[in-house]
Write an enzyme that holds these catalytic residues in place. Structure first.
Site, PDB file in Angstrom:
ATOM      1  N   SER A  38       1.886  -4.107  63.204  1.00 37.73           N
ATOM      2  CA  SER A  38       0.743  -4.999  63.422  1.00 37.73           C
ATOM      3  C   SER A  38       0.141  -4.755  64.799  1.00 37.73           C
ATOM      4  O   SER A  38       0.861  -4.752  65.798  1.00 37.73           O
ATOM      5  CB  SER A  38       1.192  -6.453  63.354  1.00 37.73           C
ATOM      6  OG  SER A  38       1.541  -6.758  62.049  1.00 37.73           O
ATOM      7  N   HIS A  69      -4.185  -4.919  59.403  1.00 38.68           N
ATOM      8  CA  HIS A  69      -3.658  -3.656  58.876  1.00 38.68           C
ATOM      9  C   HIS A  69      -4.800  -3.009  58.083  1.00 38.68           C
ATOM     10  O   HIS A  69      -5.210  -3.529  57.049  1.00 38.68           O
ATOM     11  CB  HIS A  69      -2.456  -3.902  57.962  1.00 38.68           C
ATOM     12  CG  HIS A  69      -1.199  -4.289  58.695  1.00 38.68           C
ATOM     13  ND1 HIS A  69      -0.038  -3.558  58.642  1.00 38.68           N
ATOM     14  CD2 HIS A  69      -0.934  -5.325  59.509  1.00 38.68           C
ATOM     15  CE1 HIS A  69       0.889  -4.125  59.379  1.00 38.68           C
ATOM     16  NE2 HIS A  69       0.365  -5.215  59.915  1.00 38.68           N
ATOM     17  N   TYR A  93       7.066 -10.122  52.396  1.00 38.69           N
ATOM     18  CA  TYR A  93       6.454 -11.446  52.265  1.00 38.69           C
ATOM     19  C   TYR A  93       5.069 -11.408  51.614  1.00 38.69           C
ATOM     20  O   TYR A  93       4.526 -12.443  51.245  1.00 38.69           O
ATOM     21  CB  TYR A  93       6.392 -12.178  53.621  1.00 38.69           C
ATOM     22  CG  TYR A  93       5.553 -11.499  54.688  1.00 38.69           C
ATOM     23  CD1 TYR A  93       4.165 -11.534  54.652  1.00 38.69           C
ATOM     24  CD2 TYR A  93       6.154 -10.830  55.736  1.00 38.69           C
ATOM     25  CE1 TYR A  93       3.406 -10.919  55.623  1.00 38.69           C
ATOM     26  CE2 TYR A  93       5.411 -10.214  56.722  1.00 38.69           C
ATOM     27  CZ  TYR A  93       4.026 -10.260  56.664  1.00 38.69           C
ATOM     28  OH  TYR A  93       3.282  -9.634  57.625  1.00 38.69           O
ATOM     29  N   GLU A  94       4.498 -10.199  51.475  1.00 39.76           N
ATOM     30  CA  GLU A  94       3.219 -10.086  50.762  1.00 39.76           C
ATOM     31  C   GLU A  94       3.437 -10.184  49.253  1.00 39.76           C
ATOM     32  O   GLU A  94       2.476 -10.234  48.493  1.00 39.76           O
ATOM     33  CB  GLU A  94       2.559  -8.740  51.079  1.00 39.76           C
ATOM     34  CG  GLU A  94       2.100  -8.599  52.513  1.00 39.76           C
ATOM     35  CD  GLU A  94       1.622  -7.188  52.807  1.00 39.76           C
ATOM     36  OE1 GLU A  94       0.543  -6.813  52.320  1.00 39.76           O
ATOM     37  OE2 GLU A  94       2.337  -6.458  53.514  1.00 39.76           O
ATOM     38  N   ALA A 121       5.636  -5.034  65.531  1.00 34.28           N
ATOM     39  CA  ALA A 121       5.507  -6.138  66.492  1.00 34.28           C
ATOM     40  C   ALA A 121       6.740  -7.017  66.289  1.00 34.28           C
ATOM     41  O   ALA A 121       7.145  -7.260  65.153  1.00 34.28           O
ATOM     42  CB  ALA A 121       4.244  -6.920  66.189  1.00 34.28           C
ATOM     43  N   SER A 225       9.890  -6.422  59.162  1.00 34.76           N
ATOM     44  CA  SER A 225       9.620  -5.131  58.507  1.00 34.76           C
ATOM     45  C   SER A 225      10.672  -4.114  58.925  1.00 34.76           C
ATOM     46  O   SER A 225      11.783  -4.452  59.315  1.00 34.76           O
ATOM     47  CB  SER A 225       8.228  -4.634  58.912  1.00 34.76           C
ATOM     48  OG  SER A 225       8.186  -4.335  60.296  1.00 34.76           O
ATOM     49  N   ASN A 248       6.118 -11.671  71.656  1.00 32.11           N
ATOM     50  CA  ASN A 248       6.409 -13.075  71.989  1.00 32.11           C
ATOM     51  C   ASN A 248       7.900 -13.246  72.248  1.00 32.11           C
ATOM     52  O   ASN A 248       8.699 -12.387  71.885  1.00 32.11           O
ATOM     53  CB  ASN A 248       5.976 -14.000  70.831  1.00 32.11           C
ATOM     54  CG  ASN A 248       6.648 -13.628  69.524  1.00 32.11           C
ATOM     55  OD1 ASN A 248       6.356 -12.596  68.923  1.00 32.11           O
ATOM     56  ND2 ASN A 248       7.571 -14.455  69.081  1.00 32.11           N
ATOM     57  N   HIS A 267       3.288 -44.084  72.330  1.00 35.23           N
ATOM     58  CA  HIS A 267       4.186 -45.036  71.670  1.00 35.23           C
ATOM     59  C   HIS A 267       5.630 -44.822  72.110  1.00 35.23           C
ATOM     60  O   HIS A 267       6.551 -45.273  71.470  1.00 35.23           O
ATOM     61  CB  HIS A 267       4.079 -44.895  70.156  1.00 35.23           C
ATOM     62  CG  HIS A 267       2.680 -44.986  69.691  1.00 35.23           C
ATOM     63  ND1 HIS A 267       1.960 -46.145  69.767  1.00 35.23           N
ATOM     64  CD2 HIS A 267       1.840 -44.048  69.195  1.00 35.23           C
ATOM     65  CE1 HIS A 267       0.734 -45.918  69.304  1.00 35.23           C
ATOM     66  NE2 HIS A 267       0.648 -44.655  68.962  1.00 35.23           N
TER      67      HIS A 267
END
Ligand SMILES: O=P(O)(O)O[C@@H]1C[C@H](O)[C@@H](CO)O1
Length: 294
Positions: A38, A69, A93-94, A121, A225, A248, A267
């Site tokens: 990615s 992509h 996951y696709e 990534a 991946s 990240n 609150h």
């Protein structure tokens, strides 16, 4: 798990047909294949004398559904080597089977490729790996594979490799050393280090408990991946080099994670947030929403 998405249904002829079509469309005969992760698709732009094919035009090729992509296979020359570059890969996951996810790797083998470079990534779990750093993959933990989700499931094709392939040296030590030497020569060694990549199925990011577990198991970076592609590549005898671009940090504890902030709403209810204060509406107070960490 058995059958359905978890069984390789492609036969040798399927890969061969795609490889033959590509060989009939380009004069390039690649020695090196690169799978761009990615945001890394621009690697393909460096190729000279390009022949590019959209995945939709390649017989038998899966289709990429992920934003960022491009979905192109680009052939060309890079520093005197003939390369083929995937601008966009396929993820479990696709909804692809692992057999489809890894389909291009066997096509590369039939094109005559000897070396596969995988890039991705990934989120860092290691103290010393920051966003922007590059991790040379020295080994991987294939979580879906450990659970029985393996692209090699189903009848073994002996033409590609053995039924029980060893995975003890997936990532070529010579190429790893060379990459470190080049990083030193280029003066970027402080941005580059070796580490262990873990593949998870996604598409959700990890919970804090999952991130902590992986950290304790010795994982340095996590992504969705690469490991299935590498399993198929090693099975058919390709030499593999892999890098993760760290995008990240994965928080390991709600208290210490620097990107998390403890917020107190009006609150006096305490809510963990990744980005901004969360003020609970009246009807949410009894059952506060989960705050994700992307
Ligand atoms: O193709 P890669 O592994 O680079 O894609 C990354 C990891 C996940 O698939 C997705 C979410 O960040 O992007």
């Amino acid at each position: 798990p058995s059958g359905g998405l978890n069984r390789c249904v492609c036969v040798h002829d399927d890969y061969q047909k795609t490889a033959d079509w590509l060989l009939s469309q380009t004069k390039h005969r690649p020695q090196v294949a690169i799978i761009c992760g990615s945001g890394l698709g621009m690697l393909a732009d460096a190729l000279k004398c390009q022949d590019a094919f959209h995945y939709t035009d390649i017989p038998g090729f899966p289709q990429s559904t992920v934003q960022g992509h491009a979905g192109r296979l680009v052939f060309g020359e890079l520093k005197g080597k003939t390369c083929v570059c995937m601008q966009g890969r396929f993820h479990m996951y696709e909804g692809h089977s692992l057999c489809k996810t890894t389909f291009p790797v066997r096509v590369f083998k039939l094109l005559g490729v000897e070396t596969l470079i995988v890039t991705n990534a990934a989120g860092s779990l290691a103290d010393g790996l920051k966003p922007g750093d590059i991790m040379i993959i020295k080994d991987h933990v294939n979580f879906p594979g450990l659970g029985g989700f393996n692209p090699l499931n189903g009848p073994n094709d002996d033409k590609f490799g053995p039924r029980f392939p060893a995975m003890s040296a997936c990532y070529n030590p010579g190429l790893r050393c060379l990459a470190m030497d080049i990083a030193k020569q280029q003066g970027v060694a402080e941005l580059v280090q070796e580490g262990v990549y873990a593949a998870v199925g996604g598409p959700n990011f990890e919970t804090i408990a999952e991130a902590k577990l992986m950290h304790r198991l010795g994982v340095d970076a996590v992504g969705m991946s690469t490991a299935p592609e590498v399993v198929v590549a090693v099975h058919c005898g390709l030499r593999v080099f892999g890098i993760s671009l760290i995008t990240n940090k994965r928080p390991l504890s709600p208290v210490s994670a620097e990107i998390m902030m403890l917020q107190k709403n009006k609150h006096k209810k305490r809510v963990w947030s990744t980005r901004r204060p969360v003020i609970l509406q009246k009807d949410q107070r009894a059952n506060p929403p989960q705050v994700g960490v992307a």
